[in-house]
Scaffold this active site. Structure first.
Site, PDB file in Angstrom:
ATOM      1  N   LYS A 104      -8.649  -1.407   5.883  1.00 28.60           N
ATOM      2  CA  LYS A 104      -8.974  -1.746   4.486  1.00 28.60           C
ATOM      3  C   LYS A 104      -8.068  -2.845   3.944  1.00 28.60           C
ATOM      4  O   LYS A 104      -8.514  -3.734   3.213  1.00 28.60           O
ATOM      5  CB  LYS A 104      -8.883  -0.476   3.623  1.00 28.60           C
ATOM      6  CG  LYS A 104     -10.097   0.443   3.845  1.00 28.60           C
ATOM      7  CD  LYS A 104     -10.004   1.739   3.082  1.00 28.60           C
ATOM      8  CE  LYS A 104      -9.189   2.755   3.836  1.00 28.60           C
ATOM      9  NZ  LYS A 104      -9.641   4.144   3.745  1.00 28.60           N
ATOM     10  N   ASP A 164     -15.414   2.348   8.382  1.00 28.87           N
ATOM     11  CA  ASP A 164     -14.376   3.303   7.964  1.00 28.87           C
ATOM     12  C   ASP A 164     -14.952   4.332   6.998  1.00 28.87           C
ATOM     13  O   ASP A 164     -14.634   5.517   7.091  1.00 28.87           O
ATOM     14  CB  ASP A 164     -13.201   2.565   7.327  1.00 28.87           C
ATOM     15  CG  ASP A 164     -12.184   3.550   6.751  1.00 28.87           C
ATOM     16  OD1 ASP A 164     -11.598   4.314   7.534  1.00 28.87           O
ATOM     17  OD2 ASP A 164     -12.015   3.590   5.515  1.00 28.87           O
ATOM     18  N   ARG A 166     -15.090  12.481   9.662  1.00 31.36           N
ATOM     19  CA  ARG A 166     -13.835  13.161  10.008  1.00 31.36           C
ATOM     20  C   ARG A 166     -13.534  14.283   9.024  1.00 31.36           C
ATOM     21  O   ARG A 166     -13.015  15.334   9.404  1.00 31.36           O
ATOM     22  CB  ARG A 166     -12.680  12.143  10.013  1.00 31.36           C
ATOM     23  CG  ARG A 166     -12.715  11.194  11.213  1.00 31.36           C
ATOM     24  CD  ARG A 166     -11.804   9.995  10.984  1.00 31.36           C
ATOM     25  NE  ARG A 166     -10.456  10.385  10.659  1.00 31.36           N
ATOM     26  CZ  ARG A 166      -9.628   9.690   9.862  1.00 31.36           C
ATOM     27  NH1 ARG A 166     -10.026   8.541   9.320  1.00 31.36           N
ATOM     28  NH2 ARG A 166      -8.429  10.127   9.609  1.00 31.36           N
ATOM     29  N   SER A 191      -7.580   3.467   9.815  1.00 35.04           N
ATOM     30  CA  SER A 191      -8.388   3.523   8.600  1.00 35.04           C
ATOM     31  C   SER A 191      -7.702   2.760   7.462  1.00 35.04           C
ATOM     32  O   SER A 191      -8.300   1.891   6.815  1.00 35.04           O
ATOM     33  CB  SER A 191      -8.608   5.000   8.223  1.00 35.04           C
ATOM     34  OG  SER A 191      -9.087   5.124   6.909  1.00 35.04           O
ATOM     35  N   HIS A 201       0.841  -1.198   0.000  1.00 39.48           N
ATOM     36  CA  HIS A 201       0.000   0.000   0.000  1.00 39.48           C
ATOM     37  C   HIS A 201       0.873   1.244   0.000  1.00 39.48           C
ATOM     38  O   HIS A 201       1.784   1.364   0.800  1.00 39.48           O
ATOM     39  CB  HIS A 201      -0.914   0.025   1.231  1.00 39.48           C
ATOM     40  CG  HIS A 201      -1.763   1.251   1.283  1.00 39.48           C
ATOM     41  ND1 HIS A 201      -2.902   1.402   0.515  1.00 39.48           N
ATOM     42  CD2 HIS A 201      -1.621   2.410   1.967  1.00 39.48           C
ATOM     43  CE1 HIS A 201      -3.428   2.588   0.745  1.00 39.48           C
ATOM     44  NE2 HIS A 201      -2.669   3.232   1.623  1.00 39.48           N
TER      45      HIS A 201
HETATM   46  N1  URA Z   1      -6.456   7.627   3.818  1.00 39.80           N
HETATM   47  C1  URA Z   1      -7.305   6.766   4.396  1.00 39.80           C
HETATM   48  O1  URA Z   1      -7.642   5.746   3.817  1.00 39.80           O
HETATM   49  N2  URA Z   1      -7.772   7.037   5.621  1.00 39.80           N
HETATM   50  C2  URA Z   1      -7.440   8.148   6.301  1.00 39.80           C
HETATM   51  O2  URA Z   1      -7.902   8.321   7.403  1.00 39.80           O
HETATM   52  C3  URA Z   1      -6.559   9.056   5.686  1.00 39.80           C
HETATM   53  C4  URA Z   1      -6.075   8.758   4.429  1.00 39.80           C
END
Ligand code: URA
Ligand code: CA
Length: 433
Positions: free
Chosen positions: A187, A161, A168, A183, A82
């Site tokens: 994923k 999320d 947020r 977060s 990632h």
């Molecule tokens: N990218 C994400 O996937 N989550 C965040 O909280 C910030 C950047």
């Protein structure tokens, strides 16, 4: 349990238990806890932070809020990579075929997304016929056969999320290391990775502008991964200037092909070999990092990496002959050179602004429904530290419109040439395990 008590607990800097975090995430996902209470909580987290245990608990609560991809029918250790965003970041296109060619299974779920250029899927779709609309069963079969397949985002992954991130975004609480780290990690884990290699970018084009901030985020993600039983490591890499030469969808596919042939830009090649070596090591296809790197270098040299790319394209409907004849990729109607206005050295190439200029040309999406122009973008001829003569081309603009005055103006503002000799930025700052 009452949400107001949990907000108070966090506000006062005490640690939330596993049960309390599960209660919050489940209640929020199901709509039983309102936005206003969760926004108070995220603001309390913003100021008070989270302990290592809370971060792991939050991550797993979000993973468990939705579907999880089951990759257990794929043989071998599934390693995912990632990158935390960037400009002209062609690493995924190179790394997939590269590590697959030495036997590491790559089961990539990818998106389109917003940004300077399209996502991995948009880029791959510049290859005629290529598609990611395959079933999960086909996906698994293809990974077992060819070690590499890409599928579009399917299923309801980490709904908690999605909801939390949107909240947020409008409550000034995106910028919190524990919330960002959980977060991103939720994923990756929901997508089925056994091991995770993180490429945390730093510099103008990155989310984390300084190495210190990038290190803090990288450490947070590595701890979460390891604490929930997924071997995780991170590299901190430069994104003060765009990575490689190409910024744009088809242009980056061509760049990835060049790199798989061993003829790619130095920085992109080095970063791919570094990240790839760690993926090979985590997948237990080599016993040390030097051996892992040697395997990848050999796969580039003997053509195996390129061959893996062709097989992968063909299996998903794509025309594999583009690999030998990249002129078959979408081509822009016009090309223009951006000429240096004086002699000197390139001292600055502000990555995010150059990315935004590419978006202005049509290479990326400003909103979810924007249509991407796969052919357009930039190919850099100079990078930070390079000498340049007045009139020499800094980059080529590939455009489908003849009016590029706004794009040129923005590029001139963000590519600085001066008499002061400048060093190229450090590409790889550190490794975090
Ligand atoms: N990218 C994400 O996937 N989550 C965040 O909280 C910030 C950047
Ligand atoms: Ca690039």
């Amino acid at each position: 349990m009452r949400m107001v008590d949990l907000i108070e607990k966090k506000r006062d800097g005490r640690e939330l238990s596993t049960e309390e975090i599960n209660y919050i995430i489940k209640g929020y996902t199901e709509g039983d806890i309102p936005d206003y209470q969760v926004s108070a909580l995220t603001m309390a987290i913003y100021f008070q932070g989270m302990t290592e245990k809370e971060r792991a608990d939050l991550t797993m609560a979000m993973v468990e809020s939705g579907e999880q991809i089951d990759l257990s029918k794929i043989e071998g250790v599934k390693v995912d990579k990632h990158s935390t965003g960037g400009v002209g970041d062609t690493t995924t296109l190179v790394l997939g075929p590269l590590v697959a060619s030495v036997g590491v299974p790559v089961a990539k779920m990818s998106g389109r997304g917003l940004g300077h250029t399209g996502g991995t899927i948009d880029k791959l779709e510049s290859i005629s016929g290529f598609h990611v609309e395959i079933t999960k069963e086909e996906f698994i079969t293809l990974v077992n056969q060819n070690k590499l397949a890409v599928i579009g985002q399917t299923g309801n992954l980490t709904p908690a999320d999605k909801k939390l991130y949107a909240l947020r975004d409008v409550t000034a609480t995106v910028d919190s290391v524990p919330l960002i780290a959980s977060s991103i990690m939720s994923k990756k884990i929901a997508a089925g990775a056994d091991c995770i290699v993180l490429d945390v970018k730093t510099g103008a084009g990155a989310f984390m502008k300084t190495v210190e901030d990038a290190r803090e985020l990288a450490k947070a993600m590595v701890r979460i991964g390891n604490n929930v039983g997924r071997k995780t490591m991170a590299i901190i890499s430069d994104m003060s200037q765009p990575l490689g030469f190409a910024i744009g969808n088809a242009l980056e596919v061509k760049e990835a092909i060049d790199t798989l042939k061993g003829e790619g830009p130095e920085d992109l090649t080095e970063l791919c070999l570094t990240l790839g070596s760690h993926m090979v090591l985590l997948a237990k296809k080599a016993s040390n990092i030097e051996e892992a790197r040697a395997l990848l270098e050999e796969a580039i040299k003997n053509g195996k990496a390129l061959e893996t790319f062709k097989i992968f394209l063909q299996a998903q409907g794509g025309d594999p002959t583009v690999v030998d004849d990249p002129a078959k990729l979408p081509q822009a109607k016009f090309t223009f050179e951006l000429e240096a206005q004086e002699d000197g050295y390139v001292t600055e190439m502000v990555a995010d602004e150059i990315g935004t200029a590419a978006m202005l040309l049509g290479a990326g999406r400003a909103t979810k429904d924007s249509i991407i122009d796969l052919a357009v973008g930039f190919v850099l001829h100079k990078k930070i530290g390079d000498g340049v003569k007045k009139g020499e081309s800094l980059l080529t603009i590939h455009s489908n419109s003849e009016d590029i005055s706004a794009v040129k103006e923005s590029l001139y503002q963000n590519i600085k040439v001066s008499k002061v000799e400048t060093k190229a930025p450090i590409l790889i700052h550190e490794e975090i395990t």
